[in-house]
Design an enzyme around this catalytic site. Sequence first.
Site, short mmCIF file in Angstrom:
data_model
loop_
_atom_site.label_atom_id
_atom_site.label_comp_id
_atom_site.label_asym_id
_atom_site.label_seq_id
_atom_site.Cartn_x
_atom_site.Cartn_y
_atom_site.Cartn_z
N HIS A 79 0.91 -1.31 0.13
CA HIS A 79 -0.01 0.04 -0.14
C HIS A 79 0.91 1.32 -0.03
O HIS A 79 0.75 2.20 -0.81
CB HIS A 79 -0.81 -0.02 1.14
CG HIS A 79 -1.91 1.34 1.42
ND1 HIS A 79 -3.16 1.08 0.86
CD2 HIS A 79 -1.58 2.41 1.83
CE1 HIS A 79 -3.71 2.29 1.22
NE2 HIS A 79 -2.82 3.03 1.71
N GLU A 80 1.90 1.35 0.93
CA GLU A 80 2.54 2.57 0.88
C GLU A 80 3.53 2.77 -0.29
O GLU A 80 3.97 3.96 -0.58
CB GLU A 80 3.54 2.57 2.46
CG GLU A 80 2.70 2.68 3.58
CD GLU A 80 1.46 3.51 3.62
OE1 GLU A 80 1.75 4.57 3.18
OE2 GLU A 80 0.52 3.29 4.39
N HIS B 59 1.70 4.52 -2.91
CA HIS B 59 1.89 6.06 -2.55
C HIS B 59 3.27 6.57 -2.92
O HIS B 59 3.44 7.39 -3.53
CB HIS B 59 1.81 6.46 -1.17
CG HIS B 59 0.15 6.32 -0.61
ND1 HIS B 59 -0.81 7.18 -1.26
CD2 HIS B 59 -0.29 5.77 0.47
CE1 HIS B 59 -1.83 6.89 -0.58
NE2 HIS B 59 -1.62 5.96 0.41
N GLU C 80 -4.50 8.02 -3.13
CA GLU C 80 -5.11 6.68 -2.67
C GLU C 80 -5.39 5.57 -3.81
O GLU C 80 -5.42 4.51 -3.46
CB GLU C 80 -6.43 7.03 -1.81
CG GLU C 80 -6.92 5.79 -0.93
CD GLU C 80 -5.91 5.46 0.31
OE1 GLU C 80 -5.00 6.28 0.65
OE2 GLU C 80 -6.15 4.64 1.04
#
Lengths: 504, 504
Positions: A265-266, A269, A295
């Site tokens: 997830h990170e 980003h 997101e």
Amino acid sequence: MSLETTVMRFMSYLDKINMLNGVLATLYFDASTGAPNGAADSRAKRMGFLSSEIFSMQVSDEMKGYLDILGEQQDKLDEVVLAMYRVSKRVYDKKAKTPVELVRRFSELKSKAEVIWRDAKNNNDFNAFAPCLQELVAMNKKLLSYREGDAHPYDMLLDDYEEGLTMQVCDEFFGKLRASIVPLLRRITESGKQNDTGLRGIPVDIAKQREISRMIAQKVGYDLNRGLIRETEHPFCSGAGRDDVRITTHYYENEFLSSFYSIIHECGHAIYEQNKKDEIANTILDRGISAGLHESQSRFYENVLGRSKPFWDYICEELKTYLPEGYSKATPDMFFKTVNEVKPSLIRIYADELTYCLHIMMRYEIEKMMFSDGVDVYDLPRIWNEKMQEYLGLTPPDDARGVLQDVHWSAGLMGYFPTYALGSAYAAQFLAYMRREMDVDALIRKGDFAVITAWLTKHIHSHGSVYTPAKLVGRIAGEQLNADYYIEYLTNKFSAVYGLEAGN
Amino acid sequence: MSLETTVMRFMSYLDKINMLNGVLATLYFDASTGAPNGAADSRAKRMGFLSSEIFSMQVSDEMKGYLDILGEQQDKLDEVVLAMYRVSKRVYDKKAKTPVELVRRFSELKSKAEVIWRDAKNNNDFNAFAPCLQELVAMNKKLLSYREGDAHPYDMLLDDYEEGLTMQVCDEFFGKLRASIVPLLRRITESGKQNDTGLRGIPVDIAKQREISRMIAQKVGYDLNRGLIRETEHPFCSGAGRDDVRITTHYYENEFLSSFYSIIHECGHAIYEQNKKDEIANTILDRGISAGLHESQSRFYENVLGRSKPFWDYICEELKTYLPEGYSKATPDMFFKTVNEVKPSLIRIYADELTYCLHIMMRYEIEKMMFSDGVDVYDLPRIWNEKMQEYLGLTPPDDARGVLQDVHWSAGLMGYFPTYALGSAYAAQFLAYMRREMDVDALIRKGDFAVITAWLTKHIHSHGSVYTPAKLVGRIAGEQLNADYYIEYLTNKFSAVYGLEAGN
């Protein structure tokens, strides 16, 4: 002064603001990764000082001078300078007329509110937080009343995090979700089918988990030469320009899948931040365009890519070389089913990919009420619990696990929640576009993520903040946010996971 | 404007400078502890920007205005404000008339020089570095020519790191050392006695070494709530005010005593920084007064305390609980002898406590020649090797292990080396004063370091930069730097270690 000179001075002025932003990002990262507790006050003072320096520069007479001149000659500006003008003007208009004293009082209220909220949550006592929440809404409205324009206050807040987002857009978007996802969830829960999730809970050594993090981060395309991985209680991504983009995670010995997905997830980003084009590197355009589009990238890597069957076909055997004996019999299908278990939860941050958007939807509806209908805040627990029952079929046993669960409101973050759902929806929409050009599943099954990232970079990452969200999205396939892609994606995926007929 | 108002504005102005200094310290720590390589340029740009902001504020018209007013009314200022005036005036006088363009060119030269020096050292080719060194000296002289006053250029440099230090003081100081330490060293080497150093080289797990670091840091009085320990190639201490003082170390599996002593050394620096009095916390006076006095604290904890026999009497058994089987027979005496082995070395950073000052002495003599006698830089290798032979009885086999060994000159640090020896000498002098009031050995043997730190805090730490070094030292016992204490300390200690008659 010639236009050329004005542009040069404007850019050098923005350069200073941007450097201060970069400094602040580094201080924030330092503060969040083990800086001494004993210096919390002096650190906050230094960060507050820099923030106010940045604020002053954003709304100064000098800034106004640039904006006035450039505003009149927009047709003569190239794309990058025009974007710098647009972004600076947007900030100026939002901030310039706000009384500094009111901003200061709002900051104080937020600091106080977080403490009160935490106590209220710990004591399961919503009434202790209610007056504070009321004050937060009131002061927020007061602040917004100084803004240019006559938009609805909640529309202004939505626009803060996602330029151009309005209640009208949200109502249509969430309306479609409500009509499709609530019944889909019901079909799954009523089918009585349960995934085998026996893989959860087999311990994995933290040292091994750290190795897995580096392995998977590099595989998905996170450049560790321009980033690093540290450990914090709550994972986050923080950047000071595209060449310094850092991520954190948290390791639990009994839940290696938690850090596995938080890393991916990170990385989503971070990859967004790292892949901006040279022309905007280390300028104020060197950042993701909006919370929702940011997101969309983290959700794309985490869910669309990372929770897909082809991903597990690709990674399963290699991952097992890092895992203990207990995982020796694990198959791609077992992992796929485990990480896509649908299980309505009281708590948003533990929600699965399907039910997550329902948590967001109810928060959106409640925030809208707070800013529109003059709802009595003391009614919020009842409203919360009713929506929870309606959408997720659950009733919280207490407010700590209900209306008090999130930090956001106490931190003054209102209008932010919707971007979480927008992100997931955009991710599915981009997947659909991508599929028109390539066999995404086949690429994932081969581990050829670079082709996928190249597509995202071309259409999204490289542009940083050059375009508005609407322009950026529109450039790809001529349309705007469209919930249909997301609904189709969720319906197909979870029908497959639970062996339901996709059609009805 | 009333004096009171001027003082208030002056203090608030200094507060901003100090906050920027704190920010810069945090950025420096971040840059030194794993910040992404790929962002080195943008990071350097941000740090350069902040440095130039600080510089501008230090020499601004606003600053001059304050200094002019306060300078005329010094007798009306309280001790703290007077010190703020003094410190600011000192910086102003050193910097205000220096052409900014020259400072910029000197910075560029230093960046270039470090690369050239590193290559020259790796290729053992002094002539490749010589022109660069010549230019560094010349540009340094040029810069100094803009300073107020007509002091000798090298005196100006000495004063930069140790206010009030001059060649006259250094000549007397090193003259005494030369006359005493060189013969003492000869007596030891000619005695043919060798310490048993068999304890060296028994491996200690890095994880255990990390535990030892925390244990010993806390024992000597480093407050981890206002600090932290990280790992870097070269150990250092860095602070952003007394409540945020960080140290680093480097672990070698086969040399646990290396990190053991580097931790105690850095703790000495850190304890100095952490123990300043409340009135000056987070002001520009919230820092150690000079390089030499800072080093006096690190050397005090590392050598005077940490390499003493009573210290090993105290710590030996407890330390062994962290160490592997190979250390089970170790006694306090064995450790004491091991960590006090005298062995002339070509390399300064590997020097023992006795010979260290001789390395510094020769560097002082050479720097003085560079700034006084117009020495031909191409002669430096010959001069270096002659001094090495005279003081330490060794001749470097090549310049890499001779004149090229230290980074300092290439970094533009000239006039800095003497503070290392001053630090050791002050440490011995403070020990002698302390002994007039308490049984230091008995306290160390009990591990009662708090009483010792309290003495140092009372006389040194608490005052930060309120006094000049001369004033601070003079307040304790009415005298200034006196090499006799240091010579007596070294003579007694190493006569005991090597079983020589102390007298001759």
